[in-house]
Design a protein around this motif. Structure first.
Motif, PDB file in Angstrom:
ATOM      1  N   LEU A  24      -6.392 -11.150 -18.849  1.00 25.85           N
ATOM      2  CA  LEU A  24      -6.906  -9.794 -19.086  1.00 25.85           C
ATOM      3  C   LEU A  24      -6.326  -9.260 -20.386  1.00 25.85           C
ATOM      4  N   ALA A  73      -6.856  -0.962 -21.935  1.00 22.80           N
ATOM      5  CA  ALA A  73      -7.506  -0.250 -20.827  1.00 22.80           C
ATOM      6  C   ALA A  73      -8.790   0.456 -21.259  1.00 22.80           C
ATOM      7  N   PRO A  82     -12.886  -3.205 -19.552  1.00 28.64           N
ATOM      8  CA  PRO A  82     -12.526  -4.385 -18.760  1.00 28.64           C
ATOM      9  C   PRO A  82     -12.829  -5.617 -19.608  1.00 28.64           C
ATOM     10  N   PHE A 108     -16.344  -3.901 -11.861  1.00 31.79           N
ATOM     11  CA  PHE A 108     -16.374  -2.681 -12.675  1.00 31.79           C
ATOM     12  C   PHE A 108     -17.772  -2.114 -12.929  1.00 31.79           C
ATOM     13  N   TYR A 148      -2.197  -1.106 -20.821  1.00 31.41           N
ATOM     14  CA  TYR A 148      -2.182  -0.691 -19.417  1.00 31.41           C
ATOM     15  C   TYR A 148      -0.807  -0.174 -19.018  1.00 31.41           C
ATOM     16  N   LEU A 157      -1.737   0.565 -13.347  1.00 35.10           N
ATOM     17  CA  LEU A 157      -3.151   0.318 -13.624  1.00 35.10           C
ATOM     18  C   LEU A 157      -3.402  -1.176 -13.851  1.00 35.10           C
ATOM     19  N   GLU A 172      -3.626  -2.765 -10.533  1.00 33.46           N
ATOM     20  CA  GLU A 172      -4.874  -2.370  -9.872  1.00 33.46           C
ATOM     21  C   GLU A 172      -6.054  -3.162 -10.452  1.00 33.46           C
ATOM     22  N   ARG A 173      -6.114  -3.263 -11.776  1.00 30.16           N
ATOM     23  CA  ARG A 173      -7.228  -3.974 -12.419  1.00 30.16           C
ATOM     24  C   ARG A 173      -7.228  -5.462 -12.077  1.00 30.16           C
ATOM     25  N   ARG A 231      -8.212  -6.039  -8.498  1.00 35.28           N
ATOM     26  CA  ARG A 231      -9.640  -5.845  -8.321  1.00 35.28           C
ATOM     27  C   ARG A 231     -10.428  -7.067  -8.804  1.00 35.28           C
ATOM     28  N   LEU A 232     -10.004  -7.647  -9.924  1.00 30.14           N
ATOM     29  CA  LEU A 232     -10.670  -8.847 -10.431  1.00 30.14           C
ATOM     30  C   LEU A 232     -10.442 -10.038  -9.500  1.00 30.14           C
TER      31      LEU A 232
END
Lengths: 142, 142
Positions: A33, A37, A40, A80, A124, A128, A131-132, A135-136
Motif C-alpha cells: 500500500l 491517504a 487507495p 473502497f 497514513y 488509519l 484500518e485500510r 479492509r483490503l
C-alpha cells in the motif's frame, strides 16, 4: 579456484520499501500500500531480479502479473468503491518493475489528472493504516 | 409488436478518434497512434462495447489484451529504442477502455514525469505521420 558470481537476487527497491507498507504476498508479486491517504493506492512488485519493463517478463510471468493486477483492482473496488481505477507501469524514477493500481474519485485531490506529481503524499496515521490494510486483506481471495 | 433493443455495439469514442490515427487492427484491439510527435505513443482500444475498466474484461479478453500490450510495447521499442516504456489504463477523461503505450526518453518534454497534462500535444506533419506509422507497421509481427 575462480569465484562464481551469485545469481541476481530479488530485493525490494529501497525507495519502494520507504514509500509503501506490505499488504499481501501473491504468487509472483508483493502487494503493498502506498503511504498516501489521498487515494487507495496499491503497488505490485514482481519478485524478479532485474525486471524493469513488462516486456522483460516471460509469457507465463506476464499472465500471472495480469491476474494479480486483476486481484489488486478488484480489492480496491470491493474495499473502497472508487469511481474509476487507474492502472500503470511507469518506472521513470524507480527502475524496479512495479505496477500502480489506484482507486480514483471525482473529489480526490488530483482528479481528473493522474496522481503523480500533483499534491504531496499524505502519510497514513497508524490507526488509519491498520484500518485500510485490514479492509483490503478482508476482500482478497483465499 | 414491441421493439427489441439492439445489442450494444463497439464504436470508437469520438475523442479517441480525434486524437489518434489508425496503425493496425489486432485480434481484440484497434492500435492507434496518438497525434503527438513529442513521444512515440500508441493507444490500444479493445473493440468491446461498454468496456470501461480492465476488470470488466473476461479472463480470455484480459489475456488477449496483455499480449497486445506486449506487441505494442515491443513495436515502440523496436521502432524507436526509447529509454523507458510507460504503460497505463487511466480513463479519467475518456471513459472508453483504452491503454496507453508510450516510449519515453530522458530528453523528452515531460521527463521524468508522466506525459499527461505536461506540455501541449505537437501534432504530426503529414510526412512525419506517414514515416512514424510506416516504421511501426514494419516491426509489427505478421
Amino acid at each position: 579456484m575462480p569465484h562464481t558470481a551469485a545469481p541476481p537476487r530479488y530485493v525490494l527497491h529501497p525507495q519502494l520499501a520507504d514509500d509503501t507498507h506490505p499488504v499481501a504476498t501473491l504468487a509472483l508479486s508483493e502487494m503493498r500500500l502506498m503511504d498516501d491517504a489521498n487515494y487507495p493506492w496499491l503497488i505490485l512488485v514482481p519478485r524478479l531480479p532485474d525486471a524493469r519493463e513488462l516486456i522483460d517478463l516471460s509469457r507465463e510471468q506476464r499472465s500471472l502479473l495480469t491476474e494479480e493486477i486483476d486481484i489488486a483492482a478488484r480489492a480496491i473496488r470491493d474495499a473502497f468503491r472508487p469511481f474509476k481505477l487507474n492502472i500503470a507501469a511507469l518506472g521513470n524514477q524507480v527502475p524496479q518493475l512495479h505496477v500502480h493500481v489506484i482507486g480514483r474519485d471525482q473529489g480526490d485531490p488530483a482528479w481528473p489528472a493522474p496522481v503523480w506529481g500533483r499534491v504531496a503524499a499524505r502519510p497514513y496515521s497508524p490507526d488509519l493504516l491498520v484500518e485500510r490494510i485490514t479492509r483490503l486483506q478482508a476482500v482478497l481471495p483465499g
